[in-house]
Scaffold this motif. Structure first.
Motif, PDB file in Angstrom:
ATOM      1  N   TRP A 263       0.844  -1.193   0.000  1.00  0.00           N
ATOM      2  CA  TRP A 263       0.000   0.000   0.000  1.00  0.00           C
ATOM      3  C   TRP A 263       0.880   1.244   0.000  1.00  0.00           C
ATOM      4  O   TRP A 263       1.920   1.279   0.659  1.00  0.00           O
ATOM      5  N   GLU A 264       0.503   2.265  -0.722  1.00  0.00           N
ATOM      6  CA  GLU A 264       1.267   3.507  -0.758  1.00  0.00           C
ATOM      7  C   GLU A 264       0.301   4.679  -0.769  1.00  0.00           C
ATOM      8  O   GLU A 264      -0.736   4.629  -1.453  1.00  0.00           O
ATOM      9  N   GLU A 265       0.699   5.720  -0.036  1.00  0.00           N
ATOM     10  CA  GLU A 265      -0.103   6.951  -0.010  1.00  0.00           C
ATOM     11  C   GLU A 265      -0.325   7.463  -1.435  1.00  0.00           C
ATOM     12  O   GLU A 265       0.605   7.550  -2.220  1.00  0.00           O
ATOM     13  N   GLY A 266      -1.553   7.789  -1.764  1.00  0.00           N
ATOM     14  CA  GLY A 266      -1.840   8.345  -3.096  1.00  0.00           C
ATOM     15  C   GLY A 266      -2.017   7.286  -4.176  1.00  0.00           C
ATOM     16  O   GLY A 266      -2.604   7.554  -5.216  1.00  0.00           O
ATOM     17  N   VAL A 267      -1.483   6.081  -3.935  1.00  0.00           N
ATOM     18  CA  VAL A 267      -1.600   4.997  -4.921  1.00  0.00           C
ATOM     19  C   VAL A 267      -2.673   4.016  -4.470  1.00  0.00           C
ATOM     20  O   VAL A 267      -3.471   3.532  -5.265  1.00  0.00           O
ATOM     21  N   GLY A 268      -2.675   3.738  -3.166  1.00  0.00           N
ATOM     22  CA  GLY A 268      -3.593   2.723  -2.636  1.00  0.00           C
ATOM     23  C   GLY A 268      -2.922   1.362  -2.628  1.00  0.00           C
ATOM     24  O   GLY A 268      -1.694   1.276  -2.592  1.00  0.00           O
ATOM     25  N   PHE A 269      -3.718   0.316  -2.703  1.00  0.00           N
ATOM     26  CA  PHE A 269      -3.177  -1.048  -2.693  1.00  0.00           C
ATOM     27  C   PHE A 269      -2.583  -1.391  -4.052  1.00  0.00           C
ATOM     28  O   PHE A 269      -3.119  -1.000  -5.082  1.00  0.00           O
ATOM     29  N   TYR A 270      -1.477  -2.133  -4.020  1.00  0.00           N
ATOM     30  CA  TYR A 270      -0.939  -2.653  -5.286  1.00  0.00           C
ATOM     31  C   TYR A 270      -0.167  -3.935  -5.016  1.00  0.00           C
ATOM     32  O   TYR A 270       0.105  -4.272  -3.863  1.00  0.00           O
ATOM     33  N   ARG A 271       0.204  -4.631  -6.088  1.00  0.00           N
ATOM     34  CA  ARG A 271       0.921  -5.907  -5.978  1.00  0.00           C
ATOM     35  C   ARG A 271       2.343  -5.755  -6.500  1.00  0.00           C
ATOM     36  O   ARG A 271       2.580  -4.973  -7.422  1.00  0.00           O
ATOM     37  N   GLY A 272       3.243  -6.540  -5.918  1.00  0.00           N
ATOM     38  CA  GLY A 272       4.635  -6.500  -6.376  1.00  0.00           C
ATOM     39  C   GLY A 272       4.807  -7.276  -7.679  1.00  0.00           C
ATOM     40  O   GLY A 272       5.712  -7.003  -8.468  1.00  0.00           O
ATOM     41  N   THR A 273       3.966  -8.258  -7.899  1.00  0.00           N
ATOM     42  CA  THR A 273       4.031  -9.101  -9.101  1.00  0.00           C
ATOM     43  C   THR A 273       2.611  -9.221  -9.663  1.00  0.00           C
ATOM     44  O   THR A 273       1.670  -8.713  -9.067  1.00  0.00           O
ATOM     45  N   ASN A 274       2.491  -9.886 -10.818  1.00  0.00           N
ATOM     46  CA  ASN A 274       1.147 -10.090 -11.386  1.00  0.00           C
ATOM     47  C   ASN A 274       1.017 -11.510 -11.930  1.00  0.00           C
ATOM     48  O   ASN A 274       0.710 -11.727 -13.091  1.00  0.00           O
ATOM     49  N   ARG A 275       1.298 -12.466 -11.042  1.00  0.00           N
ATOM     50  CA  ARG A 275       1.228 -13.874 -11.467  1.00  0.00           C
ATOM     51  C   ARG A 275      -0.215 -14.300 -11.709  1.00  0.00           C
ATOM     52  O   ARG A 275      -0.478 -15.221 -12.473  1.00  0.00           O
ATOM     53  N   ALA A 276      -1.143 -13.644 -11.043  1.00  0.00           N
ATOM     54  CA  ALA A 276      -2.568 -13.986 -11.187  1.00  0.00           C
ATOM     55  C   ALA A 276      -3.131 -13.463 -12.515  1.00  0.00           C
ATOM     56  O   ALA A 276      -4.285 -13.736 -12.841  1.00  0.00           O
ATOM     57  N   GLY A 277      -2.330 -12.702 -13.249  1.00  0.00           N
ATOM     58  CA  GLY A 277      -2.834 -12.156 -14.520  1.00  0.00           C
ATOM     59  C   GLY A 277      -3.975 -11.175 -14.314  1.00  0.00           C
ATOM     60  O   GLY A 277      -4.865 -11.036 -15.141  1.00  0.00           O
ATOM     61  N   GLY A 278      -3.938 -10.478 -13.164  1.00  0.00           N
ATOM     62  CA  GLY A 278      -4.918  -9.404 -12.934  1.00  0.00           C
ATOM     63  C   GLY A 278      -6.285  -9.876 -12.489  1.00  0.00           C
ATOM     64  O   GLY A 278      -7.222  -9.068 -12.444  1.00  0.00           O
ATOM     65  N   ILE A 279      -6.415 -11.156 -12.141  1.00  0.00           N
ATOM     66  CA  ILE A 279      -7.735 -11.656 -11.697  1.00  0.00           C
ATOM     67  C   ILE A 279      -7.562 -12.575 -10.484  1.00  0.00           C
ATOM     68  O   ILE A 279      -6.788 -13.534 -10.517  1.00  0.00           O
ATOM     69  N   GLU A 280      -8.243 -12.246  -9.393  1.00  0.00           N
ATOM     70  CA  GLU A 280      -8.286 -13.100  -8.196  1.00  0.00           C
ATOM     71  C   GLU A 280      -9.745 -13.261  -7.801  1.00  0.00           C
ATOM     72  O   GLU A 280     -10.498 -12.286  -7.786  1.00  0.00           O
ATOM     73  N   GLY A 281     -10.137 -14.479  -7.445  1.00  0.00           N
ATOM     74  CA  GLY A 281     -11.511 -14.713  -6.991  1.00  0.00           C
ATOM     75  C   GLY A 281     -12.561 -14.330  -8.013  1.00  0.00           C
ATOM     76  O   GLY A 281     -13.653 -13.905  -7.649  1.00  0.00           O
ATOM     77  N   GLY A 282     -12.202 -14.422  -9.291  1.00  0.00           N
ATOM     78  CA  GLY A 282     -13.171 -14.089 -10.340  1.00  0.00           C
ATOM     79  C   GLY A 282     -13.340 -12.597 -10.562  1.00  0.00           C
ATOM     80  O   GLY A 282     -14.219 -12.174 -11.313  1.00  0.00           O
ATOM     81  N   MET A 283     -12.473 -11.780  -9.892  1.00  0.00           N
ATOM     82  CA  MET A 283     -12.584 -10.314 -10.031  1.00  0.00           C
ATOM     83  C   MET A 283     -11.252  -9.728 -10.494  1.00  0.00           C
ATOM     84  O   MET A 283     -10.188 -10.251 -10.151  1.00  0.00           O
ATOM     85  N   SER A 284     -11.325  -8.617 -11.201  1.00  0.00           N
ATOM     86  CA  SER A 284     -10.098  -7.911 -11.574  1.00  0.00           C
ATOM     87  C   SER A 284      -9.452  -7.362 -10.305  1.00  0.00           C
ATOM     88  O   SER A 284     -10.147  -6.939  -9.374  1.00  0.00           O
TER      89      SER A 284
END
Ligand code: EPS
Length: 372
Positions: A263-284
Motif C-alpha cells: 500500500w502507498e499513499e496516493g496509490v492505494g493497494f498494489y501488488r509486487g508481481t502479477n502472477r494472477a494475470g490481474g484476476i483473483e476470486g473471479g474479479m479484476s
C-alpha cells in the motif's frame, strides 16, 4: 448487460453484427471501426482472400451524429467475394466443423457448414468489439495483444513497457515484439507454405487500466476469468486459454504463485508481481489482465489429410479450399475484440447508467473510494 449477435456466411452477401446494451453518449465513427478491421486483415501467412476484401463496417443504427444513442447498434460488412452459386462439397476436412456439422444438421454437403464455420465471421466480432473498445477508452481502459509463439518458435524477449510492447507488435508482420523470433516465425510460415501445411501459435492479450472489482466472487457465471475464457475459447481454432501463470501455476509452489500486497499513499493497494494475470476470486485486481490463447493450425491443408466422402463413403483426400497458412496474428486482433466485449459488459454491470456521463461519474466515485 451487453448482448451481441453475428450473422453472415464467408461467401454470402456480407456480415452483420448487432450490439445491444451500449449506453448513449459514446463517440464512435466508422473510421475507428475500420482501423480495427484493417488490423484483422493483416499478418504474414494470410491467404488470398485478404487481398480481395477491404473490410469496412457501415453503421446502420444506434449511432446518431457520431455518438451512440443507447439503441441497438447494427453493423454491416459487405463481402466483396460474394459467391452465391458454389458447388456442393462432400470431402470434409479433419479439424474443421465440416463432418460433425453435416451430421448434426443432416446435410449431404459440407459447404452449408463451412460457410458459417469460417473464421470470416470474426470480422463481425471485431466490428462489435471496436465499439466496446471505444467505450472502454473513455474510462481509461486499453487493450493490446502480441504473438508469443508460432509453429513452435517462441519469443524470448519483449520490451518491458506495455506501450513499447504494443508498438513493437503493431510494427511486426507476425505481431510479435521480439524481432529475432518474428524472423524465425516468418521463415517457419514459408516452410509450412512450401509443404502445403499450416501453423498455429500463442497470442497474449493484455488489458490495462482495469479497475479492481470487475466480475464477481459471488456468482459463478459472473466471474471475470470464466467470462474471458468462454469468449476467447469461442474464437475459431482456439483450443486453450490461460490467465496469468496459467497451467504453469500447477507446478509452482504457493510462495511463488501469488502476488504480495502493498500500500502507498496516493496509490492505494498494489501488488509486487502479477502472477494472477490481474484476476483473483473471479474479479479484476487492478493489475493488468493478462490472458493467453492457443490456436491450432488451420485445418485446410494444401497437402490434404485423409478423409471419407460423405455420399460414396470412399476414402478420399479432404477438400482443398483457399485458406491461410497461419492466422495467429489475426487471432490476436479478434481476441482483443472479445476481451473488449467482456470488459465492457463487466463495466456496465458494475457502473450501470444509460449515458456515458452517468457511468463516468459512478466510475470516478468508485476509483476515489478505492484510493482512500
Ligand atoms: C477468412 C476468410 C476465409 C478464410 C479464413 C478466414 O476466406 P476464404 O475461405 O474465401 O479464403 O480465408 O477462414 C479459415 C481459415 C477457415 O478455416 O475457415 C477471414 O476473413 O478471416
Amino acid at each position: 448487460m451487453l448482448r451481441f449477435y453475428t450473422a453472415g456466411e464467408s461467401h454470402g452477401k456480407g456480415l452483420i453484427a448487432i450490439l445491444e446494451g451500449m449506453p448513449a453518449g459514446v463517440p464512435i465513427h466508422e473510421e475507428y471501426i475500420h482501423v480495427q478491421l484493417k488490423r484483422r486483415q493483416l499478418g504474414y501467412g494470410r491467404g488470398a482472400r485478404m487481398n480481395i476484401e477491404q473490410d469496412r463496417a457501415e453503421i446502420l443504427s444506434g449511432v446518431i451524429r457520431g455518438e451512440t444513442s443507447g439503441a441497438p447498434i447494427a453493423l454491416w460488412i459487405a463481402n466483396r467475394d460474394w459467391r452465391p452459386d458454389e458447388p456442393d462439397i462432400t470431402r470434409p476436412r479433419p479439424g474443421h466443423a465440416d463432418l460433425t456439422g453435416a451430421l448434426k444438421y443432416n446435410f449431404r454437403d459440407v459447404r452449408r457448414v463451412l460457410e458459417r464455420a469460417s473464421a470470416r465471421e470474426t470480422a463481425a466480432r471485431v466490428a462489435a468489439g471496436a465499439v466496446c473498445r471505444r467505450f472502454l477508452e473513455e474510462l481509461g481502459i486499453s487493450i493490446l495483444s502480441h504473438v508469443t509463439e508460432i509453429g513452435g518458435v517462441a519469443a524470448t524477449w519483449r520490451p518491458k513497457r506495455w506501450e513499447e510492447l504494443r508498438e513493437a507488435a503493431e510494427a511486426s508482420e507476425v505481431r510479435c515484439a521480439d524481432p529475432n523470433a518474428a524472423r524465425q516465425m516468418m521463415a517457419a510460415i514459408d516452410v509450412a507454405r512450401e509443404r502445403g501445411d499450416t501453423l498455429g501459435g500463442i497470442v497474449e492479450v493484455v488489458a490495462l487500466g482495469v479497475p479492481p472489482g470487475l466480475g464477481s466472487y459471488v456468482h459463478w457465471d459472473r466471474k471475470l476469468d470464466a467470462r474471458l475464457a468462454m469468449a476467447l475459447m469461442s474464437i475459431n481454432a482456439i483450443k486453450g486459454v490461460e490467465i496469468g501463470l496459467g497451467f504453469a501455476v500447477a507446478r509452482t509452489p504457493g510462495s511463488q504463485a501469488h502476488d504480495e500486497i502493498f500500500w502507498e499513499e496516493g496509490v492505494g493497494f498494489y501488488r509486487g508481481t502479477n502472477r494472477a494475470g490481474g484476476i483473483e476470486g473471479g474479479m479484476s485486481t487492478g493489475e493488468p489482465i493478462v490472458v493467453r490463447i492457443a490456436m491450432k493450425p488451420l485445418s485446410t491443408l494444401l497437402q490434404p489429410l485423409r478423409s471419407v466422402d460423405l455420399i460414396t463413403k470412399e476414402p478420399v483426400e479432404a477438400v482443398v479450399v483457399r485458406s491461410d497458412v497461419c492466422a495467429v496474428p489475426a487471432a490476436g486482433v479478434v481476441a482483443e475484440a472479445m476481451v473488449a466485449i467482456v470488459l465492457a459488459d463487466a463495466v456496465l454491470e458494475k457502473f450501470g447508467g444509460d449515458h456515458l456521463s452517468d457511468i463516468k461519474k459512478s466510475y470516478e466515485e468508485y476509483r476515489q473510494r478505492i484510493k482512500e
